[in-house]
Design an enzyme around this catalytic site. Sequence first.
Site, PDB file in Angstrom:
ATOM      1  N   ARG A  28     -10.472 -11.478   1.842  1.00 52.30           N
ATOM      2  CA  ARG A  28     -11.292 -12.554   1.268  1.00 52.30           C
ATOM      3  C   ARG A  28     -10.582 -13.898   1.359  1.00 52.30           C
ATOM      4  O   ARG A  28     -11.224 -14.936   1.415  1.00 52.30           O
ATOM      5  CB  ARG A  28     -11.668 -12.190  -0.172  1.00 52.30           C
ATOM      6  CG  ARG A  28     -10.482 -11.938  -1.036  1.00 52.30           C
ATOM      7  CD  ARG A  28     -10.799 -11.067  -2.243  1.00 52.30           C
ATOM      8  NE  ARG A  28     -10.999  -9.658  -1.903  1.00 52.30           N
ATOM      9  CZ  ARG A  28     -11.304  -8.722  -2.800  1.00 52.30           C
ATOM     10  NH1 ARG A  28     -11.460  -9.034  -4.073  1.00 52.30           N
ATOM     11  NH2 ARG A  28     -11.464  -7.476  -2.419  1.00 52.30           N
ATOM     12  N   LYS A  74       0.830  -1.197   0.000  1.00 51.70           N
ATOM     13  CA  LYS A  74       0.000   0.000   0.000  1.00 51.70           C
ATOM     14  C   LYS A  74       0.868   1.253   0.000  1.00 51.70           C
ATOM     15  O   LYS A  74       2.058   1.199   0.358  1.00 51.70           O
ATOM     16  CB  LYS A  74      -0.886   0.023   1.260  1.00 51.70           C
ATOM     17  CG  LYS A  74      -2.002  -1.003   1.276  1.00 51.70           C
ATOM     18  CD  LYS A  74      -2.855  -0.836   2.524  1.00 51.70           C
ATOM     19  CE  LYS A  74      -3.964  -1.869   2.597  1.00 51.70           C
ATOM     20  NZ  LYS A  74      -4.998  -1.706   1.560  1.00 51.70           N
TER      21      LYS A  74
HETATM   22  N1  BES Z   1      -8.117  -3.717   4.291  1.00 55.44           N
HETATM   23  C1  BES Z   1      -8.301  -3.313   2.956  1.00 55.44           C
HETATM   24  C2  BES Z   1      -9.601  -2.539   2.729  1.00 55.44           C
HETATM   25  C3  BES Z   1      -9.705  -1.199   3.409  1.00 55.44           C
HETATM   26  C4  BES Z   1      -9.373  -0.043   2.733  1.00 55.44           C
HETATM   27  C5  BES Z   1     -10.197  -1.100   4.692  1.00 55.44           C
HETATM   28  C6  BES Z   1      -9.498   1.180   3.360  1.00 55.44           C
HETATM   29  C7  BES Z   1     -10.319   0.140   5.327  1.00 55.44           C
HETATM   30  C8  BES Z   1      -9.977   1.281   4.657  1.00 55.44           C
HETATM   31  C9  BES Z   1      -8.331  -4.536   2.048  1.00 55.44           C
HETATM   32  O1  BES Z   1      -7.569  -5.609   2.468  1.00 55.44           O
HETATM   33  C10 BES Z   1      -7.791  -4.116   0.733  1.00 55.44           C
HETATM   34  O2  BES Z   1      -6.645  -3.767   0.685  1.00 55.44           O
HETATM   35  N2  BES Z   1      -8.615  -4.160  -0.295  1.00 55.44           N
HETATM   36  C11 BES Z   1      -8.215  -3.791  -1.597  1.00 55.44           C
HETATM   37  C12 BES Z   1      -8.779  -4.789  -2.569  1.00 55.44           C
HETATM   38  C13 BES Z   1      -8.247  -4.672  -3.964  1.00 55.44           C
HETATM   39  C14 BES Z   1      -6.767  -4.994  -4.018  1.00 55.44           C
HETATM   40  C15 BES Z   1      -9.012  -5.605  -4.863  1.00 55.44           C
HETATM   41  C16 BES Z   1      -8.742  -2.383  -1.866  1.00 55.44           C
HETATM   42  O3  BES Z   1      -9.829  -2.045  -1.406  1.00 55.44           O
HETATM   43  O4  BES Z   1      -8.038  -1.629  -2.530  1.00 55.44           O
HETATM   44 MN    MN Z   2      -5.554  -5.449   1.855  1.00 56.91          MN
END
Ligand code: BES
Ligand code: MN
Length: 498
Positions: A354, A280
Site C-alpha cells: 500500500r 516474515k
Molecule cells: N505481500 C504480502 C501479501 C501476501 C501474502 C501476498 C501472502 C501473497 C501471499 C503483503 O505485503 C503483506 O505482507 N501483507 C500483510 C499486511 C499486514 C501486515 C497488515 C499481510 O497480509 O499479512
Molecule cells: Mn508485505
Amino acid sequence: MEIKVVSGDITQQREGAVIVNLFQGATSPEGATGAVDKALDGAISGLIKDGEIKGKKGEVTLIHTLGKMAVSRVLVAGLGKSEDLTPQVVSDVAAQCARRLRSIGVSSAATVAHGAGKGGLDAGGSAQAIAEGTLMGLYRFDKYKAADPEATSFDQITIVEADKSKLADMEQSVARGVAIGEAVNLCRDMGNEPANAMTPTEMAERALSVANDVGLSLEVLEKPQMAELGMGALLGVAQGSEEPPKFIILNYNGDTDNPSNSIGLVGKGITFDSGGLDIKSAAGMLTMKSDMSGGAAVISAMRAIGTLKPKVNVTAIVPATENMPSGTAQRPGDVVRAMNGKTIEIDNTDAEGRLVLADAVAYACSIGLGRIVDVATLTGAISVALGNKCIGAFGNDQAFTDQVIAAGNGVGERVWQLPTFDEYKEQYKSDIADIRNTGGRGAGSITGAMIIGEFNDGASWVHLDIAAMARADTTKGSMVKGATGIPVRMLINLVMSL
Ligand code: BES
Ligand code: MN
Ligand code: ZN
C-alpha cells in the site's frame, strides 16, 4: 509454436494427431467427431456405449487409428455439459490436449474449433480460445534446468474449418489469442524468476523489451527523481534494500485526439517481500519473489495492448523495489510523506504494498489519468475472505467497478467485490500522522485497499487484490503450477472493451 487455420476435412489431416470433442451425455457423436467415428468404424461410439468416454470436462481419450485414418492417433476431448460451454472451457481443453500429446512425444495436431457448432460459440471465439489455451497450457519455466535429452515438444496446431468463409475471421482471432497467450506467459516468466534475477532493474529491462517489441514509450524514474516528486512512501520501503528502486512508466497512445480517454494500470512491484524489520516467517517468505506479480501483469498486458491497438490511451505504472530489513531499513513507528502530501505512520513494515502504491496512485492522478486499476498481491487476508477461486475487487465508482469485474468474468478470471464503507477508516487512524499503514485485525483486505484509495485524487479507481491468485499449486487446464499470469487476460479484455 505455429498455429494455422485451414479449410478442409478433419478426417483427411496428416498431423501427429487429430483432436475432436464430445459433450457430456452425448450418446452418438455428431459433426466432426461423427465423421472421425465413421472413419474409425465406430470406435468412438463403441467407447461411449461402454461408458469409457463420457464427455466430461477434462476427460481426454487417446485412440490409435491402426491404419484406418491418415493420422495414427485421435484424441477425444470432453467438453462437459453443452449449456456450461465457455471459451474458457475450450482453452482448458486445448491446454490439456496439447500437454497430453507433448507427454507422449507427438509434436503436432489438427483440431476442430471446439464448441463452434452445437456449442454455440462462434468459430473465431473458439479459435482464439484454442490459441490462448495451447500457449498457456504448454508453458514451462525450465531455463535454470539442465537440458533434458528426453524432453519432447509440441509445436504445431492446425485448426480445421469446413466453411471457407470463416477462415479470415478465425485467423484474426488466432492472432489475438497468440498475443494474449504470449502476454500471460511473459507475466508467468517474470513471476517465476527468482528474486536474485527479477530485481527492480530487471523489471525495468523487461518493460523496455515490451516497449521495443510493440512500440511503446518507456520512462524509468530513478531514486533522485522519486525524491524530487516527493515519493516518500515508496522511498521508505526502498531504503532497506541494496537494490535501486525503479518507477516504471509504460505508455501506449491509442487515442491521441482524446487525451482524456485514458486508463492507468498500476501494479505492485515488490521484487522480494521479506517483511522488512517486521520480518516474515520462513514459510511466509517462501513465495515472496512473486510479490511483483501485479507489476508483471500490467507490463505484460501492455505487450498485448501494443499489439492489438485499441482506441484508448493506456499508461502502466510499476513502483518496483525490494522490501528488506537492514541498518537502513525503515522502522515501525517511522512517519513518511507520500507524493500527495499525506503522512503515513508505519505501523508494520510488512504492509509495504500500500505504501508503494500510495505514491504510484498519486502519480497516476497527477498525470491526469481519470480511470485507474491497481493490481497487487496486497494481503494474506484476501485468501481468508475468498480462498483462491477469485480476485478481490474494491472500487469508488460502481459503474467502473462493474466494468472491471465484467472484464474478468468474460475471460474466466473471476472477481468478487468487497465493500469500502467509510466506517472502516477509523481502523487506520494514527495518533501522530494523517493515517497509519495498517487497519488492525478485522477486514485486513478492505483497510489495505482503502489505504491505497486515500492517495487517489478524483479518479475512478478499482483495486484488485490478487494475493491468493498469483500462484497455482497444481497444473490444471490452462493453468500451470507456479506463477499464473492472472489477471493479464482480464486487463487486456478491460482495455479492449473501453
Ligand atoms: N505481500 C504480502 C501479501 C501476501 C501474502 C501476498 C501472502 C501473497 C501471499 C503483503 O505485503 C503483506 O505482507 N501483507 C500483510 C499486511 C499486514 C501486515 C497488515 C499481510 O497480509 O499479512
Ligand atoms: Mn508485505
Ligand atoms: Zn508484499
